[in-house]
Scaffold this motif. Structure first.
Motif, PDB file in Angstrom:
ATOM      1  N   SER A 200       0.834  -1.205   0.000  1.00  0.00           N
ATOM      2  CA  SER A 200       0.000   0.000   0.000  1.00  0.00           C
ATOM      3  C   SER A 200       0.868   1.254   0.000  1.00  0.00           C
ATOM      4  O   SER A 200       0.591   2.212  -0.726  1.00  0.00           O
ATOM      5  CB  SER A 200      -0.923  -0.016   1.218  1.00  0.00           C
ATOM      6  OG  SER A 200      -1.719   1.142   1.263  1.00  0.00           O
ATOM      7  N   LYS A 201       1.930   1.257   0.799  1.00  0.00           N
ATOM      8  CA  LYS A 201       2.829   2.415   0.833  1.00  0.00           C
ATOM      9  C   LYS A 201       3.453   2.666  -0.542  1.00  0.00           C
ATOM     10  O   LYS A 201       3.532   3.814  -1.003  1.00  0.00           O
ATOM     11  CB  LYS A 201       3.944   2.179   1.851  1.00  0.00           C
ATOM     12  CG  LYS A 201       3.483   2.148   3.307  1.00  0.00           C
ATOM     13  CD  LYS A 201       4.673   1.852   4.217  1.00  0.00           C
ATOM     14  CE  LYS A 201       4.253   1.673   5.651  1.00  0.00           C
ATOM     15  NZ  LYS A 201       5.388   1.320   6.537  1.00  0.00           N
ATOM     16  N   MET A 202       3.878   1.602  -1.198  1.00  0.00           N
ATOM     17  CA  MET A 202       4.493   1.738  -2.520  1.00  0.00           C
ATOM     18  C   MET A 202       3.484   2.251  -3.540  1.00  0.00           C
ATOM     19  O   MET A 202       3.805   3.082  -4.397  1.00  0.00           O
ATOM     20  CB  MET A 202       5.080   0.397  -2.960  1.00  0.00           C
ATOM     21  CG  MET A 202       6.238  -0.092  -2.111  1.00  0.00           C
ATOM     22  SD  MET A 202       6.817  -1.733  -2.586  1.00  0.00           S
ATOM     23  CE  MET A 202       7.378  -1.437  -4.254  1.00  0.00           C
ATOM     24  N   LEU A 203       2.262   1.754  -3.451  1.00  0.00           N
ATOM     25  CA  LEU A 203       1.212   2.142  -4.387  1.00  0.00           C
ATOM     26  C   LEU A 203       0.869   3.620  -4.238  1.00  0.00           C
ATOM     27  O   LEU A 203       0.764   4.358  -5.225  1.00  0.00           O
ATOM     28  CB  LEU A 203      -0.026   1.274  -4.147  1.00  0.00           C
ATOM     29  CG  LEU A 203      -1.074   1.213  -5.249  1.00  0.00           C
ATOM     30  CD1 LEU A 203      -0.454   0.724  -6.548  1.00  0.00           C
ATOM     31  CD2 LEU A 203      -2.209   0.291  -4.833  1.00  0.00           C
ATOM     32  N   TYR A 204       0.724   4.066  -3.004  1.00  0.00           N
ATOM     33  CA  TYR A 204       0.408   5.474  -2.764  1.00  0.00           C
ATOM     34  C   TYR A 204       1.576   6.385  -3.154  1.00  0.00           C
ATOM     35  O   TYR A 204       1.370   7.474  -3.700  1.00  0.00           O
ATOM     36  CB  TYR A 204       0.030   5.690  -1.299  1.00  0.00           C
ATOM     37  CG  TYR A 204      -1.422   5.420  -1.000  1.00  0.00           C
ATOM     38  CD1 TYR A 204      -2.335   6.461  -0.853  1.00  0.00           C
ATOM     39  CD2 TYR A 204      -1.900   4.117  -0.871  1.00  0.00           C
ATOM     40  CE1 TYR A 204      -3.673   6.222  -0.584  1.00  0.00           C
ATOM     41  CE2 TYR A 204      -3.237   3.852  -0.601  1.00  0.00           C
ATOM     42  CZ  TYR A 204      -4.129   4.912  -0.462  1.00  0.00           C
ATOM     43  OH  TYR A 204      -5.458   4.669  -0.213  1.00  0.00           O
ATOM     44  N   ALA A 205       2.793   5.937  -2.895  1.00  0.00           N
ATOM     45  CA  ALA A 205       3.966   6.746  -3.241  1.00  0.00           C
ATOM     46  C   ALA A 205       4.110   6.905  -4.752  1.00  0.00           C
ATOM     47  O   ALA A 205       4.418   7.997  -5.248  1.00  0.00           O
ATOM     48  CB  ALA A 205       5.220   6.119  -2.647  1.00  0.00           C
TER      49      ALA A 205
END
Length: 240
Positions: A200-205
């Motif tokens: 999720s962090k990678m996707l949002y970033a």
């Protein structure tokens, strides 16, 4: 049934013909099956078909290919060529998948029209105090998660951010300058708590820059992984 190994090739091949004139070529390693059934009359470039070991040998599972100077090749050379085609086709598909993944990662998620419309209402009409957005992975879009009414406070805003999930948000912050002037600035806040999933962090970033471009009018950006990183004191200092 015949067999043989091509010079310089470590694989061994076996050949058999069915009653329908189908020529089957098998190699011991990797476990690949190739077949050729030239139509009548045969064209200059007959169609070839191959199937990997994890597919059942049915016409629906076979992928077409073409071979040059097929009639001039001896069966062992033909078998080597079959394997080369299989590997090239697999490599092309892997490269295509990788390119598609990189492209999606670079461009980010699509943005739902509602996100842009609600942001325009916040900016032009001040219809909302804040808007929280989330990525809907099922539809591959950024969508509106929550709308904050004009009477809601900054504490109401921070309270609606989940403790273990990422979010984007915009907040219309009112403040008074040192010259005693009433002003407001629109903050863009990227919320990525440490307890959220790595994916999720990678996707949002990777989607943040594209999403921000869709929201014309953002004046200040904040990134926070903990409530202390977006406290009222920090917001006031960034606004001034």
């Amino acid at each position: 049934m015949g067999g043989g190994a091509h010079v310089g090739c470590t694989q061994r091949f076996w050949f058999s013909h069915t009653k329908e004139g189908m020529c089957l070529v098998k190699c011991s390693s990797p476990n690949v099956v190739a077949s050729c059934k030239p139509p009548s009359p045969p064209p200059a470039l007959p169609s070839l078909y191959f199937a990997s070991s994890f597919l059942s040998f049915r016409p629906s599972n076979l992928a077409p290919a073409r071979v040059l100077a097929h009639s001039l090749l001896s069966p062992p050379c033909r078998a080597c060529l079959f394997l080369t085609i299989v590997r090239k086709e697999r490599r092309k598909e892997e490269e295509k998948k990788g390119s598609s993944t990189m492209s999606n990662s670079a461009s980010g998620m699509a943005v739902c029209d509602e996100c842009k419309l609600k942001f325009l209402e916040l900016k032009a009409k001040r219809s909302f105090r804040f808007i929280v957005f989330k990525i809907n992975e099922k539809v591959q879009q950024v969508v509106v998660d929550r709308l904050g009414q004009p009477g809601e406070s900054y504490d109401d805003f921070t309270a609606c951010l989940p403790a273990d999930e990422c979010r984007y948000a915009v907040f219309d912050f009112d403040f008074v300058t040192d010259e005693n002037c009433q002003k407001s600035k629109i903050f863009f806040i990227s919320w990525a708590p440490d307890t959220s999933r790595v994916r999720s962090k990678m996707l949002y970033a990777s989607s943040k820059d594209r999403f921000k471009r869709e929201l014309d009018g953002i004046q200040v950006e904040l990134q926070a992984t903990d409530p202390s990183e977006m406290s009222m004191d920090i917001v006031k200092s960034r606004a001034l």
